[in-house]
Design a protein around this motif. Structure first.
Motif, PDB file in Angstrom:
ATOM      1  N   GLY A  74     -10.824 -14.092   4.451  1.00 35.27           N
ATOM      2  CA  GLY A  74     -11.064 -13.879   5.876  1.00 35.27           C
ATOM      3  C   GLY A  74     -10.181 -12.810   6.486  1.00 35.27           C
ATOM      4  O   GLY A  74     -10.425 -12.373   7.616  1.00 35.27           O
ATOM      5  N   GLY A  75      -9.178 -12.392   5.743  1.00 36.55           N
ATOM      6  CA  GLY A  75      -8.248 -11.392   6.246  1.00 36.55           C
ATOM      7  C   GLY A  75      -8.761  -9.974   6.063  1.00 36.55           C
ATOM      8  O   GLY A  75      -9.886  -9.746   5.606  1.00 36.55           O
ATOM      9  N   SER A  76      -7.898  -9.029   6.425  1.00 37.63           N
ATOM     10  CA  SER A  76      -8.270  -7.608   6.389  1.00 37.63           C
ATOM     11  C   SER A  76      -7.190  -6.772   5.709  1.00 37.63           C
ATOM     12  O   SER A  76      -5.998  -7.136   5.738  1.00 37.63           O
ATOM     13  CB  SER A  76      -8.460  -7.077   7.817  1.00 37.63           C
ATOM     14  N   LEU A  77      -7.622  -5.682   5.128  1.00 39.76           N
ATOM     15  CA  LEU A  77      -6.726  -4.668   4.587  1.00 39.76           C
ATOM     16  C   LEU A  77      -7.345  -3.306   4.858  1.00 39.76           C
ATOM     17  O   LEU A  77      -8.577  -3.178   4.925  1.00 39.76           O
ATOM     18  CB  LEU A  77      -6.526  -4.835   3.078  1.00 39.76           C
ATOM     19  N   ARG A  78      -6.506  -2.295   4.982  1.00 39.40           N
ATOM     20  CA  ARG A  78      -6.996  -0.926   5.074  1.00 39.40           C
ATOM     21  C   ARG A  78      -6.408  -0.120   3.936  1.00 39.40           C
ATOM     22  O   ARG A  78      -5.179   0.029   3.832  1.00 39.40           O
ATOM     23  CB  ARG A  78      -6.644  -0.282   6.412  1.00 39.40           C
ATOM     24  N   LEU A  79      -7.282   0.395   3.104  1.00 40.91           N
ATOM     25  CA  LEU A  79      -6.866   1.256   2.002  1.00 40.91           C
ATOM     26  C   LEU A  79      -6.915   2.711   2.448  1.00 40.91           C
ATOM     27  O   LEU A  79      -7.798   3.100   3.212  1.00 40.91           O
ATOM     28  CB  LEU A  79      -7.766   1.059   0.785  1.00 40.91           C
ATOM     29  N   SER A  80      -5.986   3.485   1.939  1.00 39.83           N
ATOM     30  CA  SER A  80      -5.952   4.923   2.210  1.00 39.83           C
ATOM     31  C   SER A  80      -6.047   5.693   0.905  1.00 39.83           C
ATOM     32  O   SER A  80      -5.508   5.261  -0.121  1.00 39.83           O
ATOM     33  CB  SER A  80      -4.652   5.307   2.923  1.00 39.83           C
ATOM     34  N   THR A 137      -5.751  -8.430  -3.837  1.00 41.31           N
ATOM     35  CA  THR A 137      -5.889  -9.818  -4.254  1.00 41.31           C
ATOM     36  C   THR A 137      -6.174 -10.669  -3.035  1.00 41.31           C
ATOM     37  O   THR A 137      -5.414 -10.645  -2.059  1.00 41.31           O
ATOM     38  CB  THR A 137      -4.618 -10.317  -4.952  1.00 41.31           C
ATOM     39  N   VAL A 138      -7.278 -11.409  -3.097  1.00 42.64           N
ATOM     40  CA  VAL A 138      -7.696 -12.258  -1.975  1.00 42.64           C
ATOM     41  C   VAL A 138      -7.650 -13.706  -2.447  1.00 42.64           C
ATOM     42  O   VAL A 138      -8.327 -14.066  -3.409  1.00 42.64           O
ATOM     43  CB  VAL A 138      -9.106 -11.905  -1.494  1.00 42.64           C
ATOM     44  N   SER A 139      -6.856 -14.512  -1.773  1.00 48.55           N
ATOM     45  CA  SER A 139      -6.720 -15.912  -2.165  1.00 48.55           C
ATOM     46  C   SER A 139      -7.636 -16.779  -1.327  1.00 48.55           C
ATOM     47  O   SER A 139      -8.038 -16.423  -0.219  1.00 48.55           O
ATOM     48  CB  SER A 139      -5.273 -16.360  -1.990  1.00 48.55           C
ATOM     49  N   ILE A 140      -7.934 -17.955  -1.861  1.00 48.39           N
ATOM     50  CA  ILE A 140      -8.790 -18.916  -1.155  1.00 48.39           C
ATOM     51  C   ILE A 140      -8.038 -19.471   0.042  1.00 48.39           C
ATOM     52  O   ILE A 140      -6.855 -19.769  -0.046  1.00 48.39           O
ATOM     53  CB  ILE A 140      -9.220 -20.037  -2.113  1.00 48.39           C
ATOM     54  N   LEU A 161     -10.568   3.075   3.858  1.00 50.17           N
ATOM     55  CA  LEU A 161     -11.539   2.001   3.648  1.00 50.17           C
ATOM     56  C   LEU A 161     -10.995   0.776   4.369  1.00 50.17           C
ATOM     57  O   LEU A 161     -10.006   0.178   3.931  1.00 50.17           O
ATOM     58  CB  LEU A 161     -11.735   1.708   2.159  1.00 50.17           C
ATOM     59  N   GLN A 162     -11.630   0.444   5.483  1.00 52.61           N
ATOM     60  CA  GLN A 162     -11.250  -0.750   6.235  1.00 52.61           C
ATOM     61  C   GLN A 162     -12.029  -1.930   5.693  1.00 52.61           C
ATOM     62  O   GLN A 162     -13.259  -1.909   5.707  1.00 52.61           O
ATOM     63  CB  GLN A 162     -11.543  -0.565   7.727  1.00 52.61           C
ATOM     64  N   MET A 163     -11.314  -2.931   5.227  1.00 56.43           N
ATOM     65  CA  MET A 163     -11.949  -4.082   4.604  1.00 56.43           C
ATOM     66  C   MET A 163     -11.666  -5.313   5.447  1.00 56.43           C
ATOM     67  O   MET A 163     -10.506  -5.719   5.590  1.00 56.43           O
ATOM     68  CB  MET A 163     -11.418  -4.274   3.186  1.00 56.43           C
ATOM     69  N   ASN A 164     -12.716  -5.880   6.008  1.00 56.21           N
ATOM     70  CA  ASN A 164     -12.609  -7.075   6.842  1.00 56.21           C
ATOM     71  C   ASN A 164     -13.323  -8.240   6.178  1.00 56.21           C
ATOM     72  O   ASN A 164     -14.127  -8.049   5.263  1.00 56.21           O
ATOM     73  CB  ASN A 164     -13.217  -6.809   8.218  1.00 56.21           C
ATOM     74  N   ARG A 192     -18.995  -5.683   6.359  1.00 50.88           N
ATOM     75  CA  ARG A 192     -17.595  -6.099   6.248  1.00 50.88           C
ATOM     76  C   ARG A 192     -16.650  -4.903   6.101  1.00 50.88           C
ATOM     77  O   ARG A 192     -15.528  -4.933   6.602  1.00 50.88           O
ATOM     78  CB  ARG A 192     -17.413  -7.030   5.049  1.00 50.88           C
ATOM     79  N   PHE A 193     -17.066  -3.886   5.395  1.00 49.90           N
ATOM     80  CA  PHE A 193     -16.210  -2.718   5.130  1.00 49.90           C
ATOM     81  C   PHE A 193     -16.728  -1.522   5.917  1.00 49.90           C
ATOM     82  O   PHE A 193     -17.929  -1.355   6.118  1.00 49.90           O
ATOM     83  CB  PHE A 193     -16.231  -2.347   3.652  1.00 49.90           C
ATOM     84  N   THR A 194     -15.813  -0.683   6.355  1.00 50.34           N
ATOM     85  CA  THR A 194     -16.173   0.603   6.948  1.00 50.34           C
ATOM     86  C   THR A 194     -15.349   1.694   6.279  1.00 50.34           C
ATOM     87  O   THR A 194     -14.272   1.428   5.736  1.00 50.34           O
ATOM     88  CB  THR A 194     -15.929   0.624   8.461  1.00 50.34           C
ATOM     89  N   ILE A 195     -15.867   2.908   6.330  1.00 49.43           N
ATOM     90  CA  ILE A 195     -15.187   4.036   5.726  1.00 49.43           C
ATOM     91  C   ILE A 195     -15.045   5.129   6.770  1.00 49.43           C
ATOM     92  O   ILE A 195     -15.935   5.332   7.591  1.00 49.43           O
ATOM     93  CB  ILE A 195     -15.945   4.535   4.472  1.00 49.43           C
TER      94      ILE A 195
END
Length: 121
Positions: free
Chosen positions: A15-21, A118-121, A78-81, A64-67
């Motif tokens: 349910g969390g988010s990360l932004r990759l560059s 890494t995405v945990s439950i 890459l914004q990952m929600n 869920r993701f935007t670029i």
């Protein structure tokens, strides 16, 4: 020759988010920049891509993701929600000198070293 460096990976709960560059060593304006991922025991798969003429999202990340792209900084984000455990993988950015996105790994000439998500439950 273009060098690519990914950053922004990490550990997050579902349910969390990360932004990759993805930062390029030189001008990447004429390149399609793709994001791929590879989970243990699985093949590398296309996630998203941006180019001067097209944008691509895999079905499993749509909504869920935007670029986005900052040509002045030679960086693609890459914004990952709404992350899910199934999104756990090493994420790579890659560059292809093309106006169009491709989902095919061999189409890309330059690759970054990858960043772990890494995405945990």
């Amino acid at each position: 020759q273009l060098q690519l460096v990914e950053s922004g990976g990490g550990f997050v709960q579902a349910g969390g988010s990360l932004r990759l560059s993805c930062a390029a060593s030189g001008s990447s304006v004429y390149y399609a920049i793709g994001w791929f991922r590879q989970a243990p025991g699985k093949e590398r798969e296309a996630v998203s891509c941006t180019s001067s003429s097209s944008t691509y999202f895999a079905d499993f990340v749509k909504g869920r993701f935007t670029i986005s792209r900052d040509n002045a900084k030679n960086t693609v984000y890459l914004q990952m929600n709404s992350l899910e455990p199934e999104d756990t993988a090493v994420y790579y950015c890659a560059a292809a000198r093309s106006r169009y996105c491709s989902q095919n790994v061999p189409a890309y000439m330059y690759w970054g070293q990858g960043t772990q998500v890494t995405v945990s439950i």
